[in-house]
Design a protein around this motif. Structure first.
Motif, mmCIF file in Angstrom:
data_model
loop_
_atom_site.group_PDB
_atom_site.id
_atom_site.type_symbol
_atom_site.label_atom_id
_atom_site.label_comp_id
_atom_site.label_asym_id
_atom_site.label_seq_id
_atom_site.Cartn_x
_atom_site.Cartn_y
_atom_site.Cartn_z
ATOM 1 N N ASP A 70 -12.621 0.513 -3.025
ATOM 2 C CA ASP A 70 -12.401 -0.680 -3.987
ATOM 3 C C ASP A 70 -11.418 -1.626 -3.295
ATOM 4 O O ASP A 70 -11.722 -2.850 -3.682
ATOM 5 N N LEU A 71 -10.288 -1.298 -2.749
ATOM 6 C CA LEU A 71 -9.346 -2.034 -2.262
ATOM 7 C C LEU A 71 -9.184 -1.788 -0.947
ATOM 8 O O LEU A 71 -9.167 -0.577 -0.464
ATOM 9 N N PHE A 72 -8.602 -2.579 -0.194
ATOM 10 C CA PHE A 72 -8.092 -2.554 1.099
ATOM 11 C C PHE A 72 -6.807 -3.157 1.318
ATOM 12 O O PHE A 72 -6.481 -4.473 0.946
ATOM 13 N N ILE A 73 -5.661 -2.528 1.939
ATOM 14 C CA ILE A 73 -4.501 -3.091 1.815
ATOM 15 C C ILE A 73 -3.850 -2.787 3.349
ATOM 16 O O ILE A 73 -4.288 -2.019 4.070
ATOM 17 N N LYS A 74 -2.928 -3.813 3.772
ATOM 18 C CA LYS A 74 -2.454 -3.695 5.192
ATOM 19 C C LYS A 74 -0.927 -3.731 4.865
ATOM 20 O O LYS A 74 -0.575 -4.490 4.169
ATOM 21 N N ILE A 75 -0.331 -2.615 5.105
ATOM 22 C CA ILE A 75 1.135 -2.493 4.856
ATOM 23 C C ILE A 75 2.026 -2.277 6.321
ATOM 24 O O ILE A 75 1.487 -2.062 7.449
ATOM 25 N N ALA A 76 3.249 -2.815 6.182
ATOM 26 C CA ALA A 76 4.225 -2.436 7.034
ATOM 27 C C ALA A 76 5.363 -1.454 6.863
ATOM 28 O O ALA A 76 5.863 -1.591 5.701
ATOM 29 N N VAL A 77 5.326 -0.527 7.683
ATOM 30 C CA VAL A 77 6.408 0.691 7.367
ATOM 31 C C VAL A 77 7.164 0.941 8.734
ATOM 32 O O VAL A 77 6.637 0.627 9.715
ATOM 33 N N SER A 78 8.080 1.719 8.353
ATOM 34 C CA SER A 78 8.999 2.236 9.739
ATOM 35 C C SER A 78 8.448 3.590 10.003
ATOM 36 O O SER A 78 9.076 4.830 9.670
ATOM 37 N N GLY A 79 7.215 3.806 10.669
ATOM 38 C CA GLY A 79 6.739 4.997 11.197
ATOM 39 C C GLY A 79 6.043 5.956 10.186
ATOM 40 O O GLY A 79 5.905 5.483 8.990
ATOM 41 N N THR A 80 5.800 7.158 10.351
ATOM 42 C CA THR A 80 5.136 7.796 9.636
ATOM 43 C C THR A 80 6.236 8.313 8.252
ATOM 44 O O THR A 80 5.545 8.509 7.154
ATOM 45 N N ARG A 81 7.208 8.453 8.587
ATOM 46 C CA ARG A 81 8.150 8.754 7.356
ATOM 47 C C ARG A 81 8.422 7.710 6.531
ATOM 48 O O ARG A 81 8.216 7.868 5.264
ATOM 49 N N GLY A 82 8.388 6.529 7.009
ATOM 50 C CA GLY A 82 8.247 5.324 6.074
ATOM 51 C C GLY A 82 6.887 5.248 5.309
ATOM 52 O O GLY A 82 7.101 4.847 4.177
ATOM 53 N N TYR A 83 5.909 5.688 6.053
ATOM 54 C CA TYR A 83 4.741 5.696 5.040
ATOM 55 C C TYR A 83 4.518 6.936 4.296
ATOM 56 O O TYR A 83 3.997 6.327 3.215
ATOM 57 N N GLU A 84 5.217 8.034 4.577
ATOM 58 C CA GLU A 84 5.268 8.959 3.708
ATOM 59 C C GLU A 84 5.967 8.546 2.308
ATOM 60 O O GLU A 84 5.589 8.567 1.115
ATOM 61 N N GLU A 85 7.182 7.781 2.486
ATOM 62 C CA GLU A 85 7.766 7.289 1.436
ATOM 63 C C GLU A 85 7.202 6.178 0.511
ATOM 64 O O GLU A 85 7.026 6.337 -0.576
ATOM 65 N N PHE A 86 6.389 5.362 1.244
ATOM 66 C CA PHE A 86 5.563 4.603 0.683
ATOM 67 C C PHE A 86 4.489 5.402 -0.205
ATOM 68 O O PHE A 86 4.318 5.065 -1.317
ATOM 69 N N LEU A 87 3.806 6.093 0.134
ATOM 70 C CA LEU A 87 2.960 6.926 -0.612
ATOM 71 C C LEU A 87 3.612 7.636 -1.705
ATOM 72 O O LEU A 87 3.158 7.600 -2.852
ATOM 73 N N LYS A 88 4.688 8.692 -1.735
ATOM 74 C CA LYS A 88 5.214 9.350 -2.393
ATOM 75 C C LYS A 88 5.794 8.379 -3.880
ATOM 76 O O LYS A 88 5.628 8.654 -4.933
ATOM 77 N N ASN A 89 6.577 7.214 -3.218
ATOM 78 C CA ASN A 89 7.466 6.561 -4.138
ATOM 79 C C ASN A 89 6.759 5.464 -4.750
ATOM 80 O O ASN A 89 7.325 4.737 -5.756
ATOM 81 N N LYS A 90 5.509 5.053 -4.120
ATOM 82 C CA LYS A 90 4.958 3.733 -4.733
ATOM 83 C C LYS A 90 3.503 3.827 -4.941
ATOM 84 O O LYS A 90 3.013 3.664 -6.139
ATOM 85 N N LEU A 91 2.720 4.155 -4.006
ATOM 86 C CA LEU A 91 1.180 4.218 -3.955
ATOM 87 C C LEU A 91 0.985 5.336 -5.268
ATOM 88 O O LEU A 91 0.086 5.003 -6.092
ATOM 89 N N TYR A 92 1.243 6.265 -4.896
ATOM 90 C CA TYR A 92 0.793 7.522 -5.766
ATOM 91 C C TYR A 92 1.355 7.563 -7.230
ATOM 92 O O TYR A 92 0.999 8.244 -7.831
#
Length: 155
Positions: A106-128
């Motif tokens: 349904d949605l497609f987003i493009k994000i900027a993060v600081s590596g896999t740890r930064g992405y994990e933080e984005f998932l845990k603390n924001k997206l999920y």
């Protein structure tokens, strides 16, 4: 609707190359007098064709060098509104782009993060933490060959 002439297209292409160039330089580049050029740029701005001027930042030097493309599927049967989820995602500073799509997700987003740890933080603390998201699938961009905000079609 504003008619876009070939001269307007030349101006738009030149501004896409360097949106900070002085009007005198832009006028010289496209072959107009400075006053004619300024009038055309103002008309394009007032018509909304030129929607704004932006600085393109170097994400690596900003400490968020990884670009992740995320496909998002929403819950279908619980009444969640696409608009609400879209607004919530749009407020996240890491989200550079967001598109409502057709097809599998349904949605497609493009994000900027600081590596896999930064992405994990984005998932845990924001997206999920956003209600109504059923599933997401991530793709890390390994290299970008082209990154443009828009293009000027030929007339």
């Amino acid at each position: 609707m504003t008619t876009i002439t070939e001269m307007d297209r030349k101006i738009l292409r030149a501004l896409m190359e360097d949106g900070r160039q002085p009007n005198t330089q832009l006028a010289e580049t496209v072959g107009l007098s400075p006053s004619q050029c300024w009038q055309r740029v103002r008309r394009l701005e007032e018509a909304g064709i030129i929607a704004g001027y932006h600085a393109r930042l170097n994400q690596e030097l900003m400490g968020v060098p990884e670009i992740v493309l995320v496909e998002i599927t929403l819950e279908r049967n619980e009444g969640y509104q696409l608009e609400q989820i879209g607004q919530t995602l749009a407020e996240l500073p890491e989200v550079l782009e967001m598109h409502v799509t057709s097809g599998e997700f349904d949605l497609f987003i493009k994000i900027a993060v600081s590596g896999t740890r930064g992405y994990e933080e984005f998932l845990k603390n924001k997206l999920y933490r956003i209600s109504g998201i059923r599933h997401s699938r991530s793709i890390f961009s390994l290299r970008c060959f082209k990154n443009e905000m828009s293009y000027v079609p030929h007339g």
